[in-house]
Write a protein that holds these residues in place. Structure first.
Motif, PDB file in Angstrom:
ATOM      1  N   GLU A   6      -2.979   5.527  12.954  1.00 27.72           N
ATOM      2  CA  GLU A   6      -3.452   4.165  12.724  1.00 27.72           C
ATOM      3  C   GLU A   6      -2.440   3.304  11.972  1.00 27.72           C
ATOM      4  N   TYR A   7      -1.428   3.931  11.364  1.00 23.07           N
ATOM      5  CA  TYR A   7      -0.426   3.168  10.625  1.00 23.07           C
ATOM      6  C   TYR A   7       0.780   2.797  11.485  1.00 23.07           C
ATOM      7  N   TYR A   8       0.787   3.227  12.740  1.00 27.24           N
ATOM      8  CA  TYR A   8       1.968   2.987  13.574  1.00 27.24           C
ATOM      9  C   TYR A   8       2.336   1.500  13.689  1.00 27.24           C
ATOM     10  N   VAL A  62       2.901  10.877  10.180  1.00 30.33           N
ATOM     11  CA  VAL A  62       2.162   9.706   9.708  1.00 30.33           C
ATOM     12  C   VAL A  62       0.920   9.523  10.583  1.00 30.33           C
ATOM     13  N   GLU A 101       0.832  -1.196   0.000  1.00 32.17           N
ATOM     14  CA  GLU A 101       0.000   0.000   0.000  1.00 32.17           C
ATOM     15  C   GLU A 101       0.871   1.251   0.000  1.00 32.17           C
ATOM     16  N   ARG A 140       2.177  -0.765  11.603  1.00 31.36           N
ATOM     17  CA  ARG A 140       2.636  -1.326  10.330  1.00 31.36           C
ATOM     18  C   ARG A 140       3.950  -0.733   9.838  1.00 31.36           C
ATOM     19  N   VAL A 141       4.438   0.278  10.528  1.00 28.39           N
ATOM     20  CA  VAL A 141       5.665   0.936  10.090  1.00 28.39           C
ATOM     21  C   VAL A 141       6.849   0.339  10.837  1.00 28.39           C
ATOM     22  N   SER A 168      10.542  -0.433   6.269  1.00 27.08           N
ATOM     23  CA  SER A 168       9.549   0.095   5.335  1.00 27.08           C
ATOM     24  C   SER A 168      10.220   0.963   4.278  1.00 27.08           C
ATOM     25  N   LEU A 177       3.700   0.313   2.499  1.00 27.64           N
ATOM     26  CA  LEU A 177       3.391  -0.589   3.601  1.00 27.64           C
ATOM     27  C   LEU A 177       2.816  -1.886   3.062  1.00 27.64           C
ATOM     28  N   LEU A 226       1.213   5.095   0.913  1.00 25.90           N
ATOM     29  CA  LEU A 226       0.647   6.123   1.772  1.00 25.90           C
ATOM     30  C   LEU A 226       1.317   7.457   1.453  1.00 25.90           C
TER      31      LEU A 226
END
Length: 330
Positions: A177-179, A174, A10, A181-182, A186, A248, A12
């Motif tokens: 909600e993406y924390y 960022v 994905e 996944r990082v 990445s 991601l 971002l």
């Protein structure tokens, strides 16, 4: 092709600012009157270069006094040692009292302590005098000047600002909600000239797990690297805005179709042609509207409209009509 779940990457989109790795608001170590200012805004300076000088006349006088006191203490110690040595030769012949010899020995010890104290004060005054000169702590450019000759400055008050433009990083905000996944692995690309500019690879140097309660974001720090072809990066300066793409991997596999299978309409509709079994066993084309998500490369995530195992037309779908019989060829 048959629709199956895939692990998609994905993209971002983010915005950020270039920040210098080394930036300092310089101040003097002692209070004093500015008598020389040897740097101005925009000047390139080297580490150790003198930038500002304070009036050190009083400290030079104090240093001279401390040096004289040290010389006096050294002379007193030499005299005490001489008298102690003379007394030590007489005590064996009982020509002097032993208590007097011990007193001379104590006087030598006190003279040694006095000399050490005088030399320490001499070094202190020398260090204070050296602090009347402000030197550049690293190579860089003077970005701001906040003092002039004749001003009285005090420790902790910035007189100059120094920035090293050779080493910069991008600070990117960022969404929170993406924390999860990082990670440091990445992939990040930075565009320095807006969306139309070339993309440069970057690596994540730090992830700051501190949430901004107002923006609901956390910070990642990305460092620019050279391009894959070895081309040099364009000139950059701290404060420049950047656009970034953070790639991601999806936590769960998602249904995906090839980008070539999508049919897009001017009104924004997106659809695919699904191959369904007809009444006589032949395959027929049925148009199926979709809701798609982000996609990279040749694959696009399907959010709504298809199920696992559906068959879609990838090539030859430009002129299909609903209900048309399909002849599948490799």
């Amino acid at each position: 092709m048959t629709v199956t779940p895939r692990h998609l990457e994905e993209r971002l989109p983010l915005t950020g600012t270039l920040t210098a790795d080394r930036a300092a608001r310089l101040s003097t170590s002692v209070a004093g009157l500015v008598i020389a200012l040897q740097a101005d805004v925009g000047d390139q300076v080297k580490q150790g270069q003198v930038l500002l000088e304070l009036d050190g006349e009083l400290n030079r006088l104090a240093l001279a006094g401390a040096s004289a006191a040290a010389e006096e203490a050294e002379a007193r110690l030499a005299d005490a040692r001489r008298r102690f040595q003379e007394a030590s030769t007489l005590v064996a012949r009982r020509s002097i009292a032993a208590s007097e010899v011990r007193g001379l020995e104590a006087e030598v010890a006190m003279s040694q302590a006095a000399l050490a104290s005088a030399r320490a004060e001499q070094r202190r005054q020398h260090a204070l005098l050296a602090r009347h000169v402000l030197k550049a702590p690293f190579d860089g450019v003077i970005s701001a000047k906040q003092s002039e000759i004749g001003e009285w400055v005090t420790p902790g008050t910035a007189v100059l600002e120094l920035v090293s433009p050779q080493q910069v990083h991008a600070d990117l905000a960022v969404p929170q909600e993406y924390y999860p996944r990082v990670s440091g692995e990445s992939r990040v690309e930075l565009r320095l000239g807006g969306d139309a500019g070339p993309a440069y690879p970057a690596t994540i140097a730090a992830i700051v797990p501190v949430n901004d309660p107002n923006a609901r974001t956390f910070l990642i720090r990305a460092t620019l690297t050279s391009t894959a072809e070895g081309a040099s990066l364009p000139p950059v300066t701290p404060g420049m805005s950047v656009r970034a793409s953070l790639f991601l991997s999806a936590a769960e596999p998602r249904l995906a179709v090839p980008r070539d299978a999508l049919v897009r309409y001017p009104d924004g509709r997106v659809s695919v042609w699904v191959a369904e079994d007809g009444a006589d066993g032949a395959l027929v084309a049925r148009e199926q509207r979709l809701r798609v998500g982000d996609g990279l490369g040749d694959w696009v995530a399907v959010q709504e409209g298809l199920s696992d195992g559906d068959r879609v037309v990838v090539r030859g779908n430009e002129s299909l009509r609903d209900g048309r019989e399909l002849d599948v060829r490799d």
